[in-house]
Write an enzyme that holds these catalytic residues in place. Sequence first.
Site, PDB file in Angstrom:
ATOM      1  N   LYS A 244      45.379  45.138  38.016  1.00 37.11           N
ATOM      2  CA  LYS A 244      44.325  45.893  38.690  1.00 37.11           C
ATOM      3  C   LYS A 244      43.725  46.970  37.775  1.00 37.11           C
ATOM      4  CE  LYS A 244      45.141  44.089  42.935  1.00 37.11           C
ATOM      5  NZ  LYS A 244      46.282  43.180  42.711  1.00 37.11           N
TER       6      LYS A 244
HETATM    7  C1  LIG Z   1      46.569  41.956  43.289  1.00 32.89           C
HETATM    8  C2  LIG Z   1      47.583  41.137  42.625  1.00 32.89           C
HETATM    9  C3  LIG Z   1      47.541  39.737  42.696  1.00 32.89           C
HETATM   10  C4  LIG Z   1      46.497  38.994  43.503  1.00 32.89           C
HETATM   11  O1  LIG Z   1      45.204  39.124  42.951  1.00 32.89           O
HETATM   12  P1  LIG Z   1      43.910  38.801  43.847  1.00 32.89           P
HETATM   13  O2  LIG Z   1      42.757  39.201  43.001  1.00 32.89           O
HETATM   14  O3  LIG Z   1      44.047  39.663  45.069  1.00 32.89           O
HETATM   15  O4  LIG Z   1      43.947  37.370  44.175  1.00 32.89           O
HETATM   16  C5  LIG Z   1      48.489  39.025  42.000  1.00 32.89           C
HETATM   17  N1  LIG Z   1      49.460  39.654  41.296  1.00 32.89           N
HETATM   18  C6  LIG Z   1      49.538  40.997  41.215  1.00 32.89           C
HETATM   19  C7  LIG Z   1      50.647  41.619  40.447  1.00 32.89           C
HETATM   20  C8  LIG Z   1      48.599  41.786  41.867  1.00 32.89           C
HETATM   21  O5  LIG Z   1      48.675  43.110  41.791  1.00 32.89           O
END
Ligand SMILES: *Cc1c(COP(=O)(O)O)cnc(C)c1O
Length: 498
Positions: free
Chosen positions: A113
Amino acid sequence: MFYKSTRNSDVKVSSAQAIAQGISKDGGLFVPSEIPSLTLEEIKEIGSMSYADRAAAVFSKYLTDFTEAELRYCVDNAYSTKNFDTESITEIAHLFDGTYMLELWHGPTCAFKDMALQILPYLLTTSAKKINLDKKIVILVATSGDTGKAALEGFKDVPGTSIMVFYPEDGVSAMQKKQMTTQEGENVGVCAIKGNFDDAQNGVKRIFTDADIAKKLNDNGMMFSSANSINWGRLAPQIIYYVSTYAQLVADNEIALGDKINVVVPTGNFGNILAAYYAKHMGVPVNKLICASNSNNVLTDFLTTGIYDRNRKFYTTISPSMDILISSNLERLLYHLCGENDATIREWFGKLATEGKYEVSEEVKKMLADEFYAGCCDDEATKTCIKEIYEKYSYTCDTHTAVAVKVYEDYVKATGDKTRTVIASTASPYKFSGSVLEALGEHKASLDEFTLVDKLADASKLPVPASLSALKDKEIRFSESVEKADMDAYVFKTLSIN
Ligand SMILES: *Cc1c(COP(=O)(O)O)cnc(C)c1O
């Protein structure tokens, strides 16, 4: 380039407007009026650039109303070794022949993120300035764990902004909780809700689209925006690392320019994999987009049957950032696939809201099958996969990434496809030390999260991220927990308005 709403194709706004606003007034998501293209030559050139320059090159195709200087300001502030622990911003690790782990967790909160949330505050404040908005921007975030912390780190003490994060009380890891409840900054608020991630996300969406609440904020010189992946400013930065990785593999002579790759993404809200879809349709040669889910396998079923049905049991798993039954960004994909027909999207997502279920047309089903492969695995299989990768390749991966590796292995077994493959590695294993150690057969139940980190360091030989060790001595600043109906009240209280 302008942006339309998935629920009203007549909406036409600049990227600055789309980013500042977050979501369209009709409840739709902003999408680019066309997907810009990159030639193979351009992709090759990108391979010789710094990450910040790669980002500027891709952004210049989407944020056409930003000046070059504005883009430079954004990318230079976000993508530097001030915030990331590696000069290349992302790392590519070789797992086994022709399989690459794209490590997206070298930022301040150790999850992918950060790739978007380190830049979003700059995109957002620049956007606000461009459209002469002199309001305080209030960011509301619903988080399944990683977004919340990444958004808090991105926005803390950014002038002209205020940020509040809601997380499901029992739906995040001990380390994630510690990261959020100890958050520093004068403009931040963190609150647990009694419910799961979907409750938190629906609560935030409801507050966003409530006209009375919007008026109240407006009267107080404020406006809402979103840091969730419903905001185009979250999604656009995620396209960059797929372009960048392809260009890097070419530069490293791992693939030849024009060779196709598969991309595997551990998926929750469908943001990360949708970014890969955009990269593909810009011109990055991609064969299959492989969507990996945990036991909350609503997307596996959807991509294989064309029926989206959220009426099912919700599982709390060891990959909590994927514990989602309503994947918001799917709306953007379906808008593109159904010929940008806003009436169709209103119908399907209206049904999702009222019945929790919709079925797409035969034509769209065919396109989905063409672009995607989908699979899922439960916690047991995830843990087995972590152990196997550790033993076979001396690579320690987190619980989310392991879901992707397992689904990829299943895909290879089912298809025999030997195309070179990039697997998105979305979190540092240290964020989920307890589950990872348990998978390795080393967990001792009563240990606190920092002892677990030390034990994982012994096992994995990976350096412990400094930001995680530092949490140990930080005081808890936020311990409030509210019913989902009381989220509005928390927002007003935090903003000191009534
Ligand atoms: C948010 C997240 C995901 C999922 O990603 P999306 O964009 O919501 O599909 C997968 N793995 C981790 C570690 C995340 O923080």
